[in-house]
Scaffold this active site. Structure first.
Site, mmCIF file in Angstrom:
data_model
loop_
_atom_site.group_PDB
_atom_site.id
_atom_site.type_symbol
_atom_site.label_atom_id
_atom_site.label_comp_id
_atom_site.label_asym_id
_atom_site.label_seq_id
_atom_site.Cartn_x
_atom_site.Cartn_y
_atom_site.Cartn_z
ATOM 1 N N PHE A 1 1.039 5.275 0.855
ATOM 2 C CA PHE A 1 0.383 6.274 1.690
ATOM 3 C C PHE A 1 0.961 7.648 1.352
ATOM 4 O O PHE A 1 2.104 7.751 0.892
ATOM 5 C CB PHE A 1 0.661 5.985 3.179
ATOM 6 C CG PHE A 1 0.162 4.636 3.636
ATOM 7 C CD1 PHE A 1 -1.064 4.500 4.247
ATOM 8 C CD2 PHE A 1 0.942 3.493 3.446
ATOM 9 C CE1 PHE A 1 -1.530 3.259 4.664
ATOM 10 C CE2 PHE A 1 0.498 2.248 3.850
ATOM 11 C CZ PHE A 1 -0.741 2.131 4.469
ATOM 12 N N THR B 1 0.857 -1.196 0.000
ATOM 13 C CA THR B 1 0.000 0.000 0.000
ATOM 14 C C THR B 1 0.887 1.239 0.000
ATOM 15 O O THR B 1 1.934 1.259 0.650
ATOM 16 C CB THR B 1 -0.951 0.004 1.217
ATOM 17 O OG1 THR B 1 -1.791 -1.145 1.138
ATOM 18 C CG2 THR B 1 -1.844 1.238 1.224
#
Ligand SMILES: O=C(O)C(=O)C[C@]1(C(=O)O)C=C[C@@H](O)C=C1
Length: 373
Positions: A275, A273
């Site tokens: 961010f 992921t």
């Protein structure tokens, strides 16, 4: 025959004496560095000239960490060494000014893990219930920076985050990538053989489906609001002797005092992921940067082609293109574009100028250092 120069045997007490002596030198040097950082803070305060003082300097931190990795000769690996310096800088920044960091909570989420990876552990954590609350917390000045997820390699883009940029004046000040590792966790007083239920966020259960089918076909899977909540419930259940396991990450494991039954159980080991760090500052070039733009295109034939053509002609490497509805007009679109380079770089400047002529709105969401760790 006598040997005049005898090698000193490397005994445990001698080696430990040497470690003690090295530790005291490292400690002195770290404090010397911290004193320097305090002086840097004084200089920043003296130079503020009525402006808000910016203590956190992402471009400088990225340069320090890159240099640590470049000069590292081992035996500690580059990342390991950079993590140590990451924490040293975090402590130094906290001495200059403690940073309150808002992130998508609750405590123990992967977003908190990303916040700690990016800023180190010496921060004041401010878990928020939703992505737009993270934005509001920073906009109001209650938090210095915010951390929000923006895309996942298996699940795709996080629409809430992109949409929040539409009406926000916040800037992107950094990015951080986190490999998402899931662990099967239980309370330490529970035997894993007794586990009947496995709690986690729906997406995490999905990301571990094949592993669960193989090793835990009979356990009931229960979807809850977040992985951190699953960990909290597993810890609670453990206190009353109920055998509930959770699937969650490292931070949740530590936070709720759980034990790992199995580590890294995600079906796709490259599950990552990305961010973003949002704040109120324009970050100067670090030497290796990325830029994010929000573009409202005119609704006419070839509009997107004319935007993209400028990147090609100036040799600017586009790394991402997302499309979202504009909400201003039906079938109007907003494009989110990431590219390699800083908006002050000559060729990036040229592209942005051309885009401004061709689109109805071009907003530079920020230029920021490419993630180091
Ligand atoms: O160089 C600065 O501006 C500092 O404040 C020092 C320092 C550091 O510890 O190296 C600390 C915080 C900043 O974010 C960047 C670097």
């Amino acid at each position: 025959m006598s040997n005049s120069k005898q090698a000193v045997p490397e005994t445990l007490p001698l080696l430990r004496d040497r470690i003690d002596s090295i530790d005291s030198q490292i400690q002195l040097l770290i404090n010397e560095r911290a004193t320097c950082a305090q002086k840097v803070a004084e200089v920043k305060l003296a130079e503020q000239g009525g402006e808000v003082v910016v203590f956190y300097r992402p471009e400088r931190e990225a340069q320090v960490l890159r240099r640590v990795m470049e000069r590292n000769e081992g035996p500690l690996g580059n990342e390991e060494m950079a993590k140590i310096f990451r924490q040293v800088m975090s402590s130094c920044l906290a001495l200059e000014k403690p940073m309150r960091i808002a992130f998508l909570g609750p405590e123990g989420t992967f977003t908190q893990q990303a916040a700690l990876k990016h800023f180190g552990k010496s921060i004041i954590s401010a878990p928020m219930a939703a992505i737009d609350e993270v934005f509001r917390e920073v906009e109001s000045g209650a938090a210095n920076y915010g951390v929000v997820p923006v895309e996942n390699s298996t699940e795709g883009v996080v629409n809430h985050t992109l949409d929040s940029f539409r009406d926000s004046r916040l800037k992107i000040c950094g990015e951080v990538e986190e490999r998402i590792h899931h662990h099967l966790l239980v309370s330490p007083n529970i035997s894993s053989e007794d586990v009947t239920h496995i709690y986690s966020h729906q997406q995490s259960l999905a990301q571990c489906r094949a592993w669960l089918d193989r090793y835990w076909p009979h356990a009931e899977r229960v979807a809850v609001s977040s992985n951190a909540e699953a960990a909290r419930l597993a810890a609670d259940a453990g206190r009353s002797g109920r055998a509930i396991a959770a699937i969650a990450g490292e931070v949740a494991c530590e936070l709720y005092g759980l034990s790992k039954v199995s580590a890294n159980i995600e079906d796709r080991p490259d599950n990552t992921t990305r961010f973003l760090i949002v704040g109120n500052q324009d970050v100067p070039p670090s030497g290796k940067d990325k830029t994010s733009l929000l573009i409202s295109a005119k609704n006419e034939p070839g509009a997107l082609y004319r935007l993209l053509e400028a990147f090609e002609r100036h040799g600017v490497d586009m790394t991402r293109l997302e499309t979202r509805p504009s909400l201003m007009s039906r079938w109007g679109y907003i494009f989110y574009i990431d590219f390699v380079g800083h908006h002050l770089d000559e060729k990036c400047c040229a592209v942005i100028d051309e885009l401004r002529e061709r689109a109805s709105e071009v907003k530079v969401l920020g230029s920021y250092p490419v993630a180091v760790l």
